[in-house]
Structure formats: C-alpha cells, structure tokens
Design a protein around this motif. Sequence first.
Motif, PDB file in Angstrom:
ATOM      1  N   SER A 196     -14.278  20.183  22.193  1.00 45.96           N
ATOM      2  CA  SER A 196     -14.087  19.078  23.134  1.00 45.96           C
ATOM      3  C   SER A 196     -14.535  17.753  22.528  1.00 45.96           C
ATOM      4  CB  SER A 196     -14.862  19.330  24.427  1.00 45.96           C
ATOM      5  OG  SER A 196     -14.348  20.431  25.108  1.00 45.96           O
ATOM      6  N   ALA A 197     -15.661  17.788  21.826  1.00 46.20           N
ATOM      7  CA  ALA A 197     -16.160  16.570  21.189  1.00 46.20           C
ATOM      8  C   ALA A 197     -15.173  16.099  20.116  1.00 46.20           C
ATOM      9  CB  ALA A 197     -17.536  16.824  20.578  1.00 46.20           C
ATOM     10  N   TYR A 198     -14.670  17.021  19.298  1.00 53.88           N
ATOM     11  CA  TYR A 198     -13.703  16.662  18.260  1.00 53.88           C
ATOM     12  C   TYR A 198     -12.456  16.047  18.890  1.00 53.88           C
ATOM     13  CZ  TYR A 198     -10.587  16.975  14.263  1.00 53.88           C
ATOM     14  OH  TYR A 198      -9.711  16.669  13.259  1.00 53.88           O
ATOM     15  N   GLU A 199     -11.971  16.675  19.946  1.00 52.03           N
ATOM     16  CA  GLU A 199     -10.772  16.164  20.603  1.00 52.03           C
ATOM     17  C   GLU A 199     -11.019  14.799  21.233  1.00 52.03           C
ATOM     18  OE1 GLU A 199      -9.751  19.499  23.087  1.00 52.03           O
ATOM     19  OE2 GLU A 199      -8.570  20.429  21.484  1.00 52.03           O
ATOM     20  N   ASP A 252      -7.423   9.216  19.973  1.00 54.85           N
ATOM     21  CA  ASP A 252      -6.459   8.154  19.685  1.00 54.85           C
ATOM     22  C   ASP A 252      -5.727   8.358  18.358  1.00 54.85           C
ATOM     23  OD1 ASP A 252      -7.204   6.883  22.055  1.00 54.85           O
ATOM     24  OD2 ASP A 252      -8.749   5.689  21.058  1.00 54.85           O
ATOM     25  N   TRP A 253      -6.016   9.456  17.678  1.00 55.27           N
ATOM     26  CA  TRP A 253      -5.370   9.731  16.390  1.00 55.27           C
ATOM     27  C   TRP A 253      -4.039  10.430  16.639  1.00 55.27           C
ATOM     28  CZ3 TRP A 253      -9.260  12.147  12.411  1.00 55.27           C
ATOM     29  CH2 TRP A 253     -10.432  11.374  12.362  1.00 55.27           C
ATOM     30  N   PRO A 254      -3.088  10.207  15.771  1.00 49.73           N
ATOM     31  CA  PRO A 254      -1.858  11.013  15.856  1.00 49.73           C
ATOM     32  C   PRO A 254      -2.210  12.494  15.646  1.00 49.73           C
ATOM     33  CG  PRO A 254      -1.558   9.132  14.382  1.00 49.73           C
ATOM     34  CD  PRO A 254      -3.017   9.189  14.720  1.00 49.73           C
ATOM     35  N   GLU A 255      -1.515  13.362  16.339  1.00 49.50           N
ATOM     36  CA  GLU A 255      -1.785  14.807  16.264  1.00 49.50           C
ATOM     37  C   GLU A 255      -1.782  15.320  14.822  1.00 49.50           C
ATOM     38  OE1 GLU A 255      -2.702  18.580  17.952  1.00 49.50           O
ATOM     39  OE2 GLU A 255      -2.833  16.527  18.714  1.00 49.50           O
ATOM     40  N   ARG A 256      -0.835  14.834  14.033  1.00 47.75           N
ATOM     41  CA  ARG A 256      -0.743  15.244  12.632  1.00 47.75           C
ATOM     42  C   ARG A 256      -2.037  14.918  11.883  1.00 47.75           C
ATOM     43  NH1 ARG A 256       0.101  12.434   8.432  1.00 47.75           N
ATOM     44  NH2 ARG A 256       0.808  10.589   9.520  1.00 47.75           N
ATOM     45  N   ARG A 288      -5.074  14.487  13.231  1.00 46.40           N
ATOM     46  CA  ARG A 288      -6.160  15.310  13.790  1.00 46.40           C
ATOM     47  C   ARG A 288      -6.184  16.684  13.121  1.00 46.40           C
ATOM     48  NH1 ARG A 288      -5.654  15.323  20.192  1.00 46.40           N
ATOM     49  NH2 ARG A 288      -7.857  15.819  20.173  1.00 46.40           N
ATOM     50  N   LEU A 289      -5.012  17.286  13.021  1.00 49.13           N
ATOM     51  CA  LEU A 289      -4.915  18.616  12.435  1.00 49.13           C
ATOM     52  C   LEU A 289      -5.167  18.587  10.931  1.00 49.13           C
ATOM     53  CD1 LEU A 289      -1.883  20.010  14.453  1.00 49.13           C
ATOM     54  CD2 LEU A 289      -4.327  20.467  14.815  1.00 49.13           C
ATOM     55  N   GLU A 290      -4.668  17.557  10.255  1.00 47.74           N
ATOM     56  CA  GLU A 290      -4.880  17.448   8.813  1.00 47.74           C
ATOM     57  C   GLU A 290      -6.361  17.226   8.502  1.00 47.74           C
ATOM     58  OE1 GLU A 290      -3.724  17.275   4.683  1.00 47.74           O
ATOM     59  OE2 GLU A 290      -3.072  18.297   6.487  1.00 47.74           O
ATOM     60  N   PHE A 291      -7.022  16.388   9.287  1.00 46.48           N
ATOM     61  CA  PHE A 291      -8.450  16.163   9.071  1.00 46.48           C
ATOM     62  C   PHE A 291      -9.231  17.459   9.307  1.00 46.48           C
ATOM     63  CE2 PHE A 291     -12.712  14.894  10.573  1.00 46.48           C
ATOM     64  CZ  PHE A 291     -13.155  14.269   9.418  1.00 46.48           C
ATOM     65  N   ALA A 292      -8.892  18.194  10.353  1.00 47.50           N
ATOM     66  CA  ALA A 292      -9.562  19.473  10.629  1.00 47.50           C
ATOM     67  C   ALA A 292      -9.354  20.433   9.461  1.00 47.50           C
ATOM     68  CB  ALA A 292      -9.028  20.083  11.925  1.00 47.50           C
ATOM     69  N   ARG A 293      -8.132  20.520   8.962  1.00 48.45           N
ATOM     70  CA  ARG A 293      -7.841  21.410   7.834  1.00 48.45           C
ATOM     71  C   ARG A 293      -8.631  20.996   6.594  1.00 48.45           C
ATOM     72  NH1 ARG A 293      -5.196  21.704   3.394  1.00 48.45           N
ATOM     73  NH2 ARG A 293      -4.285  19.635   3.494  1.00 48.45           N
ATOM     74  N   LEU A 294      -8.666  19.703   6.299  1.00 54.38           N
ATOM     75  CA  LEU A 294      -9.368  19.221   5.109  1.00 54.38           C
ATOM     76  C   LEU A 294     -10.886  19.363   5.250  1.00 54.38           C
ATOM     77  CD1 LEU A 294      -7.227  16.066   4.268  1.00 54.38           C
ATOM     78  CD2 LEU A 294      -7.341  18.227   2.982  1.00 54.38           C
TER      79      LEU A 294
END
Length: 161
Positions: free
Chosen positions: A123-126, A131-135, A137-143
């Motif tokens: 929840s905190a990450y989200e 305000d970030w584009p979904e792409r 958000r997911l790329e940062f999480a993966r990296l």
Amino acid sequence: METSTQGADAAELLDAVGPAFSRLRRAAALNVEKNVSRKDLTRTLVLNIVQDGPERDSQEITVGVVGERLAVDPSVASRMVSDCISAGYLIRAASQQDGRRTILQLTDEGHRTLARFRSHQRSAYERITQDWPERERLEFARLLIKYVESVAELQDDSASG
C-alpha cells in the motif's frame, strides 16, 4: 558515443544514489501510512530474517544469525528476539543439528503479522508511486528486486571467498 555532458550527468546521477538510499532509510522509519509502530517495524526485521531462513545448508536461524544479519550486538539481537517471542511471533526450538543450540521459528501469528506488514508495504509503495505511469512503477519494482538480489549474491560471494 557519449558526450562529456552525458558522462557528467550519469556521474551526478550515480553519485546521488547513496544519499538517496540514506533518505529512503530515514523516511521508511517515519512510515508513509503511520499505522505501523516503530516497534512493529523492528519486529518485522527480525521476523523477515527468520522467514528468509538459512543462507547456506549448515546454517540455522539463531539469535546470533539475527544479530549478524542486522549488524547489531548479540545483546541487542537477544532483546529483539525476546520481544518477538513475548509478542507471540516467534518460538524457540531445539536444533535438529545440535541439540544444545536453540533455533527460532515463526508462529502462526508471526506469519500473519508478516502478511499484514507486506500488505502495508505494498500500500505504501502504491501510494508513493501513485502518480507514476504503471510501466515505471512495475519497472522500478523489478529493478529494485534485481538490485537486492545482486546485493545478496555479492554477500554470498564474499562469505564463500
């Protein structure tokens, strides 16, 4: 070919990583959602270590291992573990490798507590990245996960070499 301006920009960006990690660590202690106490943040550090388990075959999770992974004195680790036991999150059990040694295991309540904390972290990450584009958000999480795994690999290499 990289221009000197691009090289300077890259160097500046990479130099900013360390201070950013320091700010992130301080901010994490403040809590984005404010519904997790500092005590619970500390407890989850211990619970995550127990849940992560051994780093090698012959290792068992003991108070000493908790202290090593958190880089704290044995007395501090002992107090942290005792607090988790008092809260009902951990139990001590006899080692199957050495009956004189005491190992740590999560209780059902410990597992539930970690699940609640992971939900809070998501929840905190989200919220932080809302305000970030979904792409992104997911790329940062993966990296970020890749980065943490690389740190663990370096630690493994250092321990074995």
